[in-house]
Structures are given as structure tokens and as C-alpha cells.
Design a protein around this motif. Structure first.
Motif, PDB file in Angstrom:
ATOM      1  N   GLU A  87      20.365  31.564  32.175  1.00 26.88           N
ATOM      2  CA  GLU A  87      19.133  31.837  32.704  1.00 26.88           C
ATOM      3  C   GLU A  87      18.698  33.241  33.104  1.00 26.88           C
ATOM      4  O   GLU A  87      17.945  33.875  32.952  1.00 26.88           O
ATOM      5  CB  GLU A  87      18.577  30.979  33.721  1.00 26.88           C
ATOM      6  CG  GLU A  87      18.518  29.466  33.061  1.00 26.88           C
ATOM      7  CD  GLU A  87      18.487  28.332  34.541  1.00 26.88           C
ATOM      8  OE1 GLU A  87      18.896  28.707  35.330  1.00 26.88           O
ATOM      9  OE2 GLU A  87      17.969  27.220  34.060  1.00 26.88           O
ATOM     10  N   ASP A 131      13.706  19.085  24.718  1.00 26.95           N
ATOM     11  CA  ASP A 131      12.528  20.093  24.958  1.00 26.95           C
ATOM     12  C   ASP A 131      12.882  21.582  25.520  1.00 26.95           C
ATOM     13  O   ASP A 131      12.810  22.552  24.777  1.00 26.95           O
ATOM     14  CB  ASP A 131      11.616  19.516  26.238  1.00 26.95           C
ATOM     15  CG  ASP A 131      10.894  18.368  25.902  1.00 26.95           C
ATOM     16  OD1 ASP A 131      10.097  18.403  24.971  1.00 26.95           O
ATOM     17  OD2 ASP A 131      11.068  17.197  26.544  1.00 26.95           O
ATOM     18  N   GLN A 132      14.147  21.538  26.271  1.00 30.01           N
ATOM     19  CA  GLN A 132      14.527  22.907  26.642  1.00 30.01           C
ATOM     20  C   GLN A 132      15.392  23.450  25.418  1.00 30.01           C
ATOM     21  O   GLN A 132      15.448  24.574  25.093  1.00 30.01           O
ATOM     22  CB  GLN A 132      15.508  22.819  27.782  1.00 30.01           C
ATOM     23  CG  GLN A 132      16.150  23.902  28.549  1.00 30.01           C
ATOM     24  CD  GLN A 132      16.713  24.062  29.538  1.00 30.01           C
ATOM     25  OE1 GLN A 132      16.891  22.836  30.177  1.00 30.01           O
ATOM     26  NE2 GLN A 132      17.209  24.945  30.213  1.00 30.01           N
ATOM     27  N   ASN A 171      12.824  25.011  23.064  1.00 32.28           N
ATOM     28  CA  ASN A 171      12.509  26.090  23.743  1.00 32.28           C
ATOM     29  C   ASN A 171      13.332  27.299  23.389  1.00 32.28           C
ATOM     30  O   ASN A 171      13.102  28.600  23.065  1.00 32.28           O
ATOM     31  CB  ASN A 171      11.888  25.972  25.203  1.00 32.28           C
ATOM     32  CG  ASN A 171      10.777  25.144  25.165  1.00 32.28           C
ATOM     33  OD1 ASN A 171      10.029  25.013  24.357  1.00 32.28           O
ATOM     34  ND2 ASN A 171      10.521  24.293  26.236  1.00 32.28           N
ATOM     35  N   TRP A 172      14.379  27.040  24.049  1.00 33.77           N
ATOM     36  CA  TRP A 172      15.724  28.078  23.864  1.00 33.77           C
ATOM     37  C   TRP A 172      16.195  28.610  22.449  1.00 33.77           C
ATOM     38  O   TRP A 172      16.460  29.683  22.179  1.00 33.77           O
ATOM     39  CB  TRP A 172      16.971  27.793  24.883  1.00 33.77           C
ATOM     40  CG  TRP A 172      16.578  28.193  26.161  1.00 33.77           C
ATOM     41  CD1 TRP A 172      15.470  28.107  26.957  1.00 33.77           C
ATOM     42  CD2 TRP A 172      17.765  28.145  27.314  1.00 33.77           C
ATOM     43  NE1 TRP A 172      15.588  28.042  28.227  1.00 33.77           N
ATOM     44  CE2 TRP A 172      16.942  28.295  28.611  1.00 33.77           C
ATOM     45  CE3 TRP A 172      19.069  28.000  27.403  1.00 33.77           C
ATOM     46  CZ2 TRP A 172      17.798  28.576  29.700  1.00 33.77           C
ATOM     47  CZ3 TRP A 172      19.705  28.219  28.543  1.00 33.77           C
ATOM     48  CH2 TRP A 172      18.958  28.369  29.600  1.00 33.77           C
ATOM     49  N   SER A 204      18.730  17.128  25.461  1.00 35.17           N
ATOM     50  CA  SER A 204      17.636  17.657  26.339  1.00 35.17           C
ATOM     51  C   SER A 204      16.771  18.476  25.105  1.00 35.17           C
ATOM     52  O   SER A 204      16.943  19.790  24.965  1.00 35.17           O
ATOM     53  CB  SER A 204      18.357  18.489  27.192  1.00 35.17           C
ATOM     54  OG  SER A 204      18.922  17.766  28.297  1.00 35.17           O
TER      55      SER A 204
END
Length: 234
Positions: free
Chosen positions: A72, A100-101, A104-105, A98
Motif C-alpha cells: 500500500e 475484489d482487491q 483491483n491491484w 479476496s
């Protein structure tokens, strides 16, 4: 100004302590060196686990809580460079479910051209495509929804990512057969009464064949054509 050996030692100790406390590190050469050395140790420990469930537990309970703050901080820093911590976090997020994350990443990682770890034989985009397709196949067999992750990744595969034709063929074949599922989840053209759906399925399978003429869609396409003739004759 270069740091003295004593200053480097103190910086290394501070960086190591920050990692242990789950705190983000700065991007000094010392901190980056500590990160890579610690990451290598963690990866070796992970690989020493023989049971897949144990590996997933370690990724979820130990590695991601430890390394997500570091990834991050990299993302918020604004500088783009090959970052193994970021790449591993993307992969581990998929591994623990996970999505969704992870997606996105993954979009960011692919846009930045982040490489996958050395032991991987594929690009980040190919890894994501293979992982999501395997997940969608499993969800389909269980009778569960494959959205929104399948549709999102399929759009990227069609519009953005440059992937090997065999990977694309697998995706288009799955998408076409998914439209033909009967109430038991088996792809069967006679289970579909909508001509437009049949035509869309055939178009997807035709594209799969165009990408790989060994994709094994001919029989399905023949059955679709027969079903459309039957419906239009009626």
C-alpha cells in the motif's frame, strides 16, 4: 550523503522492526534491501509447507497482514518500479479468495508491467486469466454465479490484455458453453430455446476456434446450428 556503517545498521534495525510491527517502510535503499531479504525468507518458508490448506492459511493469516502495508505504501508513493512485494500480494490475494482487491491491484500491476515472481512461467495478465477461469469453472460446476469476476476479466482479456491465443480460446469456449447450460449445469444446445442466445454462444465458440483450431468446439457448434434450425422451423 552516504550513510556510515553504524547508520546503515540502525536503519536496517528500524526497517526490520517496522516489518515485524506491520508498519510501512520508507523507500530508502536499506529499507528496500530489508524488504527483499525478508520477503525471500517468507517465500521459502511458504514453499516448505506441503499441504495447500496450510499455505493458504499462512498467506491469509501471516503474509498478507505483514506485507499489505508495504504494498500500500508503494502504491501511495507514486513511483513505479518492479516491486516483488506488490506482485506477491496480488497473487496471494487471489489465492485466499479476496478477488475484489486482487482484481483491483492486478489491473494496476498489469498496467505497470509488474513481473511475476521468478518461479512463475507466465505474465501477470496470464496468471490472472488462468486463475479467474479456473475459479469460474469451479463455481459453474457448483451451480454458483461467476459474476462479477468473470465478466470483468473477460472484458480485460478482450479489450486490453495481450495474451497467447490458447488462453483466449479457453475463455471464449467457456463463455460460449456457459450460455448452453441446462438445469444440471451441462452445456446442451437443446436446453436453450432462445435463438439469440444460441447465436451468441455460437459466435463465442467460433472465436475460440479462430484462436485455436484444436479447441474442440465443432460438435457444440453443429448442435447449436441444428437447434437453431429446429426452433426457426417451428
Amino acid at each position: 550523503m552516504a550513510m556510515s556503517p553504524c547508520q546503515r545498521y540502525r536503519a536496517r534495525v528500524r526497517a526490520e522492526q517496522a516489518l515485524k510491527n506491520g508498519e510501512a517502510l520508507n523507500d530508502s535503499p536499506v529499507s528496500l534491501h530489508v524488504q527483499l531479504r525478508e520477503l525471500e525468507r517468507d517465500v521459502q518458508q511458504l514453499r516448505s509447507l506441503e499441504i495447500i490448506a496450510d499455505r493458504i492459511d499462512m498467506k491469509r493469516d501471516v503474509l498478507l497482514p505483514k506485507w499489505l502495508p508495504v504494498a500500500e505504501q508503494y502504491l501511495s508513493g507514486g513511483k513505479v518500479f518492479a516491486n516483488p512485494v506488490f506482485s506477491y500480494c496480488v497473487i496471494w490475494l487471489f489465492d485466499v479468495g479476496s478477488f475484489d482487491q486482487a482484481l483491483n491491484w492486478a489491473d494496476i500491476a498489469i498496467e505497470q508491467g509488474q513481473p511475476t515472481p521468478e518461479n512463475f512461467k507466465t505474465s501477470m495478465a496470464a496468471f490472472v486469466a488462468d486463475t479467474v477461469l479456473a475459479w469460474a469453472e469451479n463455481q459453474s460446476e457448483l451451480g454458483h454465479s461467476i459474476e462479477p469476476y468473470f465478466g470483468r476479466t473477460f472484458t480485460n482479456l478482450r479489450e486490453k490484455w495481450r495474451l497467447h491465443e490458447e488462453i483466449k480460446a479457453k475463455w471464449f469456449k467457456f463463455a460460449g458453453l456457459y450460455l448452453l447450460r441446462d438445469d444440471k449445469g451441462t452445456p446442451r444446445a437443446t436446453a436453450v430455446n432462445d435463438v439469440e442466445v444460441l447465436q451468441l454462444a455460437d459466435s463465442l465458440l467460433a472465436q475460440a476456434h479462430a484462436f485455436n483450431n484444436q479447441s474442440g468446439v465443432k460438435t457444440h457448434r453443429d448442435r447449436i446450428a441444428s437447434r437453431i434450425r429446429s426452433l426457426t422451423a417451428e
